[in-house]
Motif scaffolding. Structure first.
Motif, mmCIF file in Angstrom:
data_model
loop_
_atom_site.group_PDB
_atom_site.id
_atom_site.type_symbol
_atom_site.label_atom_id
_atom_site.label_comp_id
_atom_site.label_asym_id
_atom_site.label_seq_id
_atom_site.Cartn_x
_atom_site.Cartn_y
_atom_site.Cartn_z
ATOM 1 N N GLY A 131 0.788 -1.235 0.000
ATOM 2 C CA GLY A 131 0.000 0.000 0.000
ATOM 3 C C GLY A 131 0.816 1.280 0.000
ATOM 4 N N THR A 132 2.142 1.151 0.025
ATOM 5 C CA THR A 132 3.012 2.336 0.001
ATOM 6 C C THR A 132 2.842 3.101 -1.312
ATOM 7 O OG1 THR A 132 4.671 1.287 1.426
ATOM 8 C CG2 THR A 132 5.410 3.136 0.066
ATOM 9 N N VAL A 133 2.746 4.430 -1.218
ATOM 10 C CA VAL A 133 2.625 5.263 -2.417
ATOM 11 C C VAL A 133 4.008 5.457 -3.035
ATOM 12 C CG1 VAL A 133 1.984 7.527 -3.340
ATOM 13 C CG2 VAL A 133 0.577 6.461 -1.558
ATOM 14 N N ILE A 134 4.121 5.121 -4.314
ATOM 15 C CA ILE A 134 5.366 5.332 -5.065
ATOM 16 C C ILE A 134 5.208 6.643 -5.819
ATOM 17 C CG2 ILE A 134 6.974 4.393 -6.744
ATOM 18 C CD1 ILE A 134 6.636 2.616 -4.318
ATOM 19 N N ARG A 135 6.182 7.556 -5.669
ATOM 20 C CA ARG A 135 6.021 8.905 -6.215
ATOM 21 C C ARG A 135 7.338 9.442 -6.758
ATOM 22 N NH1 ARG A 135 2.169 12.737 -5.306
ATOM 23 N NH2 ARG A 135 1.172 11.484 -3.707
ATOM 24 N N ALA A 136 7.223 10.394 -7.675
ATOM 25 C CA ALA A 136 8.399 11.097 -8.194
ATOM 26 C C ALA A 136 8.643 12.346 -7.342
ATOM 27 C CB ALA A 136 8.188 11.488 -9.647
ATOM 28 N N TYR A 137 9.912 12.691 -7.171
ATOM 29 C CA TYR A 137 10.293 13.876 -6.395
ATOM 30 C C TYR A 137 11.348 14.648 -7.182
ATOM 31 C CZ TYR A 137 8.006 11.467 -2.527
ATOM 32 O OH TYR A 137 7.082 10.817 -1.740
ATOM 33 N N SER A 138 11.262 15.987 -7.124
ATOM 34 C CA SER A 138 12.208 16.815 -7.873
ATOM 35 C C SER A 138 12.861 17.838 -6.953
ATOM 36 C CB SER A 138 11.496 17.540 -9.020
ATOM 37 O OG SER A 138 10.538 18.450 -8.509
ATOM 38 N N ALA A 139 14.053 18.283 -7.362
ATOM 39 C CA ALA A 139 14.775 19.319 -6.616
ATOM 40 C C ALA A 139 15.669 20.071 -7.591
ATOM 41 C CB ALA A 139 15.605 18.701 -5.501
ATOM 42 N N VAL A 140 15.808 21.378 -7.370
ATOM 43 C CA VAL A 140 16.684 22.206 -8.192
ATOM 44 C C VAL A 140 17.930 22.543 -7.383
ATOM 45 C CG1 VAL A 140 16.944 24.373 -9.447
ATOM 46 C CG2 VAL A 140 14.750 23.185 -9.473
ATOM 47 N N GLY A 141 19.080 22.169 -7.898
ATOM 48 C CA GLY A 141 20.329 22.462 -7.208
ATOM 49 C C GLY A 141 20.405 21.769 -5.859
ATOM 50 N N ILE A 142 20.684 22.547 -4.828
ATOM 51 C CA ILE A 142 20.823 21.989 -3.479
ATOM 52 C C ILE A 142 19.557 22.166 -2.649
ATOM 53 C CG2 ILE A 142 23.318 22.346 -3.481
ATOM 54 C CD1 ILE A 142 22.849 24.842 -1.747
ATOM 55 N N LYS A 143 18.480 22.550 -3.278
ATOM 56 C CA LYS A 143 17.219 22.730 -2.565
ATOM 57 C C LYS A 143 16.631 21.377 -2.161
ATOM 58 C CE LYS A 143 16.798 27.222 -2.561
ATOM 59 N NZ LYS A 143 16.725 27.984 -1.300
ATOM 60 N N ASN A 144 15.672 21.402 -1.225
ATOM 61 C CA ASN A 144 14.999 20.179 -0.796
ATOM 62 C C ASN A 144 14.099 19.642 -1.904
ATOM 63 O OD1 ASN A 144 16.212 20.526 1.679
ATOM 64 N ND2 ASN A 144 14.405 21.344 2.686
ATOM 65 N N TYR A 145 13.753 18.361 -1.785
ATOM 66 C CA TYR A 145 12.882 17.732 -2.777
ATOM 67 C C TYR A 145 11.441 18.204 -2.635
ATOM 68 C CZ TYR A 145 16.334 14.399 -4.486
ATOM 69 O OH TYR A 145 17.422 13.826 -5.085
ATOM 70 N N ASN A 146 10.777 18.280 -3.789
ATOM 71 C CA ASN A 146 9.347 18.581 -3.836
ATOM 72 C C ASN A 146 8.591 17.333 -4.265
ATOM 73 O OD1 ASN A 146 9.452 21.620 -3.498
ATOM 74 N ND2 ASN A 146 10.733 21.386 -5.309
ATOM 75 N N SER A 147 7.374 17.190 -3.770
ATOM 76 C CA SER A 147 6.540 16.058 -4.130
ATOM 77 C C SER A 147 5.909 16.286 -5.504
ATOM 78 C CB SER A 147 5.448 15.870 -3.070
ATOM 79 O OG SER A 147 4.576 14.829 -3.439
ATOM 80 N N ASP A 148 6.070 15.315 -6.405
ATOM 81 C CA ASP A 148 5.554 15.438 -7.770
ATOM 82 C C ASP A 148 4.549 14.322 -8.078
ATOM 83 O OD1 ASP A 148 7.199 17.639 -7.985
ATOM 84 O OD2 ASP A 148 8.797 16.568 -8.990
#
Length: 246
Positions: A131-148
């Motif tokens: 049941g775990t959600v598999i998701r893509a995550y993005s980040a620009v440079g050294i910033k933290n990841y965002n949920s996509d």
């Protein structure tokens, strides 16, 4: 004679004026050339300035990476597929961050069935819960990841098997006392001698090493491969292992 002298004076004056104008023109051209050289130097200097760059990172993970910098649970890296680098005085700005999110989500949507299965196998192998959600995550440079883009939920169901053990002929089930019966603890037994001639008797279930045990006034031996009394066990698959994203 006077008229000739006047003409000579006038001609001399005109030559003098003309020479002054020529010097002014040369000076103006020189000033223009100097100014153009300065401007060219400024342009050249500006063109040599290297502006900061920041890559658009894109990963797929079974762990929530929102507002984090680590890559825990990453099963696939899509950064190369996104292939985007931002350049500017502040390349990690919100506009670029949103653009990176869009590109990363597009890359996640385009995943093939085989790639999704590869991600699922990775998550299952690392113990991700059903049941775990598999998701893509993005980040620009050294910033933290965002949920996509969400890719789906993990189905991680282990294989279910059932093992049945049966005692051979002449041996009793340790759990049902039936000759040749099913034994749920995997042990078979055979009466060796009864009754004991010595009392008091040992407590029921007194172990005689690994060889056997006593019960009442009787002595039983455990079945083994060596004495021919080992249980015959068979394992059947009740339901196969399932690992996928849906």
């Amino acid at each position: 004679m006077k008229l000739l002298n006047q003409i000579c004076i006038i001609i001399t004056f005109l030559f003098f004026i003309n020479s002054l104008q020529g010097q002014d023109t040369k000076q103006n051209k020189s000033n223009v050339n100097i100014e153009e050289t300065k401007n060219d130097t400024k342009v050249s200097s500006v063109s040599k300035i290297k502006l900061p760059k920041a890559n658009c990172f894109c990963v797929v993970s079974y762990t929530d990476l929102t507002d984090k910098k680590d890559r825990a649970g990453v099963c696939m890296d899509l950064t190369g597929r996104v292939n985007k680098t931002y350049t500017g005085t502040f390349p990690e700005n919100d506009t670029n961050r949103k653009d990176c999110q869009r590109r990363c989500s597009d890359a996640a949507v385009s995943l093939s069935i085989a790639e999704k299965q590869q991600i699922a196998d990775c998550a299952c192998a690392n113990g991700a819960a059903n049941g775990t959600v598999i998701r893509a995550y993005s980040a620009v440079g050294i910033k933290n990841y965002n949920s996509d883009q969400a890719i789906g939920r993990l189905v991680n169901q282990p294989e279910i098997t059932k093992t049945t053990c049966q005692c051979p002929s002449g041996w009793m089930s340790n759990t049902t006392n039936q000759e040749g019966g099913i034994t749920t603890d995997g042990r078979c037994k055979k009466l060796v001698c009864s009754p004991f001639s010595v009392s008091p008797y040992p407590a029921d279930g007194t172990q005689v090493g690994n060889w056997g045990f006593t019960w009442g006034n009787s002595l039983y031996a455990y079945g083994t491969k060596e004495n021919g009394g080992a249980a015959i066990c068979k394992t059947e698959i009740i339901s196969k292992k399932v690992c996928k994203i849906e």
